[in-house]
Scaffold this motif. Structure first.
Motif, PDB file in Angstrom:
ATOM      1  N   ARG A 183      49.379  41.425 -61.675  1.00 13.95           N
ATOM      2  CA  ARG A 183      50.256  42.262 -60.865  1.00 13.95           C
ATOM      3  C   ARG A 183      49.400  43.035 -59.869  1.00 13.95           C
ATOM      4  O   ARG A 183      48.415  43.658 -60.251  1.00 13.95           O
ATOM      5  N   GLY A 184      49.776  43.010 -58.621  1.00 16.40           N
ATOM      6  CA  GLY A 184      49.079  43.767 -57.595  1.00 16.40           C
ATOM      7  C   GLY A 184      49.758  45.106 -57.398  1.00 16.40           C
ATOM      8  O   GLY A 184      50.743  45.208 -56.659  1.00 16.40           O
ATOM      9  N   ALA A 185      49.247  46.126 -58.066  1.00 20.78           N
ATOM     10  CA  ALA A 185      49.873  47.445 -57.987  1.00 20.78           C
ATOM     11  C   ALA A 185      49.700  48.039 -56.589  1.00 20.78           C
ATOM     12  O   ALA A 185      48.618  47.990 -56.012  1.00 20.78           O
ATOM     13  N   ARG A 186      50.790  48.573 -56.040  1.00 18.36           N
ATOM     14  CA  ARG A 186      50.792  49.217 -54.723  1.00 18.36           C
ATOM     15  C   ARG A 186      50.198  48.289 -53.654  1.00 18.36           C
ATOM     16  O   ARG A 186      49.353  48.691 -52.849  1.00 18.36           O
ATOM     17  N   LEU A 187      50.661  47.071 -53.664  1.00 19.69           N
ATOM     18  CA  LEU A 187      50.101  46.022 -52.819  1.00 19.69           C
ATOM     19  C   LEU A 187      50.315  46.313 -51.334  1.00 19.69           C
ATOM     20  O   LEU A 187      51.431  46.589 -50.893  1.00 19.69           O
ATOM     21  N   VAL A 188      49.219  46.223 -50.559  1.00 18.32           N
ATOM     22  CA  VAL A 188      49.303  46.294 -49.106  1.00 18.32           C
ATOM     23  C   VAL A 188      49.050  44.906 -48.531  1.00 18.32           C
ATOM     24  O   VAL A 188      48.527  44.018 -49.202  1.00 18.32           O
ATOM     25  N   SER A 189      49.424  44.721 -47.276  1.00 15.55           N
ATOM     26  CA  SER A 189      49.155  43.459 -46.562  1.00 15.55           C
ATOM     27  C   SER A 189      49.681  42.256 -47.332  1.00 15.55           C
ATOM     28  O   SER A 189      49.000  41.240 -47.488  1.00 15.55           O
ATOM     29  N   ARG A 190      50.916  42.334 -47.796  1.00 16.14           N
ATOM     30  CA  ARG A 190      51.525  41.290 -48.597  1.00 16.14           C
ATOM     31  C   ARG A 190      51.463  39.896 -47.961  1.00 16.14           C
ATOM     32  O   ARG A 190      51.277  38.889 -48.671  1.00 16.14           O
ATOM     33  N   PRO A 191      51.586  39.733 -46.643  1.00 20.74           N
ATOM     34  CA  PRO A 191      51.558  38.375 -46.090  1.00 20.74           C
ATOM     35  C   PRO A 191      50.293  37.600 -46.436  1.00 20.74           C
ATOM     36  O   PRO A 191      50.318  36.361 -46.514  1.00 20.74           O
ATOM     37  N   TYR A 192      49.184  38.294 -46.665  1.00 23.49           N
ATOM     38  CA  TYR A 192      47.958  37.587 -47.016  1.00 23.49           C
ATOM     39  C   TYR A 192      48.045  36.964 -48.408  1.00 23.49           C
ATOM     40  O   TYR A 192      47.402  35.934 -48.683  1.00 23.49           O
ATOM     41  N   ILE A 193      48.820  37.565 -49.302  1.00 23.89           N
ATOM     42  CA  ILE A 193      49.013  36.981 -50.628  1.00 23.89           C
ATOM     43  C   ILE A 193      49.854  35.709 -50.515  1.00 23.89           C
ATOM     44  O   ILE A 193      49.570  34.696 -51.170  1.00 23.89           O
ATOM     45  N   ASP A 194      50.870  35.747 -49.689  1.00 18.12           N
ATOM     46  CA  ASP A 194      51.672  34.538 -49.461  1.00 18.12           C
ATOM     47  C   ASP A 194      50.808  33.421 -48.887  1.00 18.12           C
ATOM     48  O   ASP A 194      50.959  32.246 -49.262  1.00 18.12           O
ATOM     49  N   MET A 195      49.893  33.762 -47.976  1.00 12.22           N
ATOM     50  CA  MET A 195      48.972  32.780 -47.425  1.00 12.22           C
ATOM     51  C   MET A 195      48.101  32.183 -48.530  1.00 12.22           C
ATOM     52  O   MET A 195      47.924  30.956 -48.605  1.00 12.22           O
ATOM     53  N   THR A 196      47.564  33.042 -49.399  1.00 13.44           N
ATOM     54  CA  THR A 196      46.718  32.576 -50.489  1.00 13.44           C
ATOM     55  C   THR A 196      47.467  31.605 -51.395  1.00 13.44           C
ATOM     56  O   THR A 196      46.975  30.516 -51.725  1.00 13.44           O
ATOM     57  N   LEU A 197      48.666  31.982 -51.812  1.00 17.22           N
ATOM     58  CA  LEU A 197      49.448  31.137 -52.716  1.00 17.22           C
ATOM     59  C   LEU A 197      49.798  29.801 -52.065  1.00 17.22           C
ATOM     60  O   LEU A 197      49.752  28.748 -52.707  1.00 17.22           O
ATOM     61  N   SER A 198      50.144  29.835 -50.789  1.00 16.84           N
ATOM     62  CA  SER A 198      50.501  28.608 -50.083  1.00 16.84           C
ATOM     63  C   SER A 198      49.319  27.628 -50.054  1.00 16.84           C
ATOM     64  O   SER A 198      49.476  26.426 -50.319  1.00 16.84           O
ATOM     65  N   LEU A 199      48.134  28.141 -49.747  1.00 17.19           N
ATOM     66  CA  LEU A 199      46.961  27.269 -49.717  1.00 17.19           C
ATOM     67  C   LEU A 199      46.588  26.778 -51.110  1.00 17.19           C
ATOM     68  O   LEU A 199      46.199  25.618 -51.288  1.00 17.19           O
ATOM     69  N   MET A 200      46.699  27.634 -52.117  1.00 22.43           N
ATOM     70  CA  MET A 200      46.417  27.204 -53.487  1.00 22.43           C
ATOM     71  C   MET A 200      47.289  26.011 -53.871  1.00 22.43           C
ATOM     72  O   MET A 200      46.813  25.044 -54.465  1.00 22.43           O
ATOM     73  N   ARG A 201      48.560  26.089 -53.525  1.00 20.93           N
ATOM     74  CA  ARG A 201      49.471  24.987 -53.856  1.00 20.93           C
ATOM     75  C   ARG A 201      49.087  23.724 -53.095  1.00 20.93           C
ATOM     76  O   ARG A 201      49.221  22.606 -53.617  1.00 20.93           O
ATOM     77  N   ARG A 202      48.606  23.879 -51.844  1.00 22.98           N
ATOM     78  CA  ARG A 202      48.152  22.706 -51.085  1.00 22.98           C
ATOM     79  C   ARG A 202      47.047  21.976 -51.831  1.00 22.98           C
ATOM     80  O   ARG A 202      46.928  20.748 -51.765  1.00 22.98           O
ATOM     81  N   PHE A 203      46.214  22.734 -52.529  1.00 23.74           N
ATOM     82  CA  PHE A 203      45.101  22.155 -53.279  1.00 23.74           C
ATOM     83  C   PHE A 203      45.474  21.836 -54.727  1.00 23.74           C
ATOM     84  O   PHE A 203      44.607  21.519 -55.528  1.00 23.74           O
ATOM     85  N   GLY A 204      46.770  21.911 -55.051  1.00 21.08           N
ATOM     86  CA  GLY A 204      47.236  21.450 -56.353  1.00 21.08           C
ATOM     87  C   GLY A 204      47.431  22.483 -57.428  1.00 21.08           C
ATOM     88  O   GLY A 204      47.758  22.146 -58.576  1.00 21.08           O
ATOM     89  N   ALA A 205      47.268  23.767 -57.117  1.00 22.11           N
ATOM     90  CA  ALA A 205      47.456  24.807 -58.131  1.00 22.11           C
ATOM     91  C   ALA A 205      48.936  24.983 -58.450  1.00 22.11           C
ATOM     92  O   ALA A 205      49.809  24.771 -57.598  1.00 22.11           O
TER      93      ALA A 205
END
Length: 432
Positions: A183-205
């Motif tokens: 859990r990312g408590a008090r998360l800032v810059s949320r779009p960067y997390i979406d970017m991370t997850l999207s790329l992870m899935r591209r690589f099969g995560a």
């Protein structure tokens, strides 16, 4: 605002630093050879590339760096290894969790500027995940990891200062024995997390969000893939802002609707300021209207890397502009709120600041030397103001090499009135 409207200009914006460095890490962890097309080649990405090579990856360059072929290590790294992160915050935040999933001793260090950046939330999260590590006071670099793999499990990471801590943990999570619920408590810059997850899935995560701000990553492996890197939306912000204040039209091909880069939303702020904006399926275009409107309050918490771009042109608006939700910008390469305010005041601009906000009151400027603090974004933002405010010089024009070594040349190409904003005594190798 004395520029006539001209036909559309095409801006040559280099690739996204955020996408390039994430792709480098995931390709390193993957089995097989991944091709990263149109990578950004800059100080930060070259430092990251060297770091993953030190961790076992092989990176081969195509002609003119049109692509990088990354031969992955098929999992976690094996030490001993030393990793020099230079000034790259992404290296300092993404690589420690990856190293901790491996075996052996890893020493990560960086420049004085990077050592000064906060790291304690990441350090605490690594301890909770089972890492054996020691760090400088405050959890910063230099950082030593005695790696024996990570079990994973459930942890919470304070993400109020940076989303990079969470991104680093997420990308390492498939390599943990039990995966990770984080859990990312008090998360800032949320779009960067979406970017991370999207790329992870591209690589099969296998990764998804469960509930508000809780992320689940299953244990597994990464598989090589090809990734095309979009133009950097943060870098594009300076050229879009320049269009807005010069009544010109600037197009960035490849930066389009559906982009994973949250900073593309900066053009929505320019639209509020009176610019004409077109975010299409193939490109984004911004055209200045001749009047820069103020009188609004902008929440730029999710796109804080672009708040300086707006702040720097705000003196040219017709009413005050307030930018808020940017407290975490004080913890970047510099205290960006203070740095912007001090430079605007040096230019004679009335500026008010709070813990998480800045208000700029438009008015005439006086010539001044901008103190960049070695921060590429301060240099680039105030260069845009220099298009319409005479007498601006930079104390460190070369610091733009962190993300865009050719910045001044591209500004000069698109805006012939642009003068390299350095004094005669400040002509660096790049300027010459």
């Amino acid at each position: 605002m004395g520029f006539p409207y001209e036909s559309k200009s095409i801006a040559r914006i280099p690739g996204s630093k955020s996408l390039t460095n994430r792709a480098l890490l995931l390709a390193t962890a993957a089995t097989g050879v991944s091709r990263i097309r149109d990578p950004l080649v800059s100080d930060d990405t070259v430092a990251f590339r060297t770091a993953v090579e030190n961790l076992g990856a092989r990176v081969d360059s195509g002609p003119l760096d049109a692509f990088w072929d990354v031969t992955g290590i098929g999992g976690s790294p094996v030490g001993p290894a030393g990793v020099w992160c230079a000034d790259a915050g992404t290296a300092g935040r993404f690589l420690p969790p990856f190293a901790a999933t491996g075996r052996g001793t890893f020493l990560l260090d960086g420049s004085a500027q990077l050592r000064a950046r906060p790291q304690e939330p990441l350090y605490d999260a690594l301890l909770k995940a089972g890492a054996r590590t020691s760090a400088a006071p405050g959890g910063g670099l230099p950082l030593t990891i005695e790696a024996e793999g990570l079990d994973g499990g459930e942890i919470t990471v304070d993400s109020s200062m940076s989303s990079q801590y969470l991104s680093g943990l997420l990308m390492a999570a498939p390599l943990m024995r039990r995966g990770l619920v984080v859990r990312g408590a008090r998360l800032v810059s949320r779009p960067y997390i979406d970017m991370t997850l999207s790329l992870m899935r591209r690589f099969g995560a296998r990764a998804h969000e469960r509930g508000d701000g809780e992320f689940v990553v299953e244990p597994g492996a990464y598989t090589a893939t090809d990734v095309a890197i979009e133009p950097d939306a943060s870098t594009a912000s300076y050229f879009f802002a320049a269009a807005a204040v010069t009544r010109r039209s600037v197009t960035v091909p490849g930066l389009r609707s559906g982009s994973p880069q949250g900073d593309l939303r900066f053009v929505e702020v320019l639209a509020r300021a009176g610019a004409q904006v077109d975010v299409g399926r193939a490109a984004t275009t911004v055209t200045g209207s001749g009047v820069l409107r103020g009188g609004f309050d902008a929440d730029m918490g999710d796109i804080s890397d672009t708040f300086m771009t707006l702040a720097a042109i705000a003196p040219l608006a017709d009413a005050p502009v307030t930018i808020h939700a940017i407290a975490h910008a004080r913890l970047k390469e510099s205290d960006r709120i203070a740095a912007v305010a001090d430079n605007l005041r040096a230019l004679g601009v009335v500026t008010e600041v709070g813990p998480d906000r800045i208000t700029i009151v438009p008015g005439p400027t006086v010539p001044a030397r901008i103190t960049c603090h070695g921060d590429h974004r301060i240099a680039m933002a105030f260069s845009v103001l220099g298009l319409d405010a005479p007498g601006i010089t930079l104390d460190d024009p070369g610091c733009v090499s962190k993300t865009f070594p050719g910045f001044h040349d591209e500004m000069r190409r698109l805006f012939p009135r642009y003068q390299l904003p350095v004094g005669a005594a400040d002509m660096t190798k790049e300027a010459l």
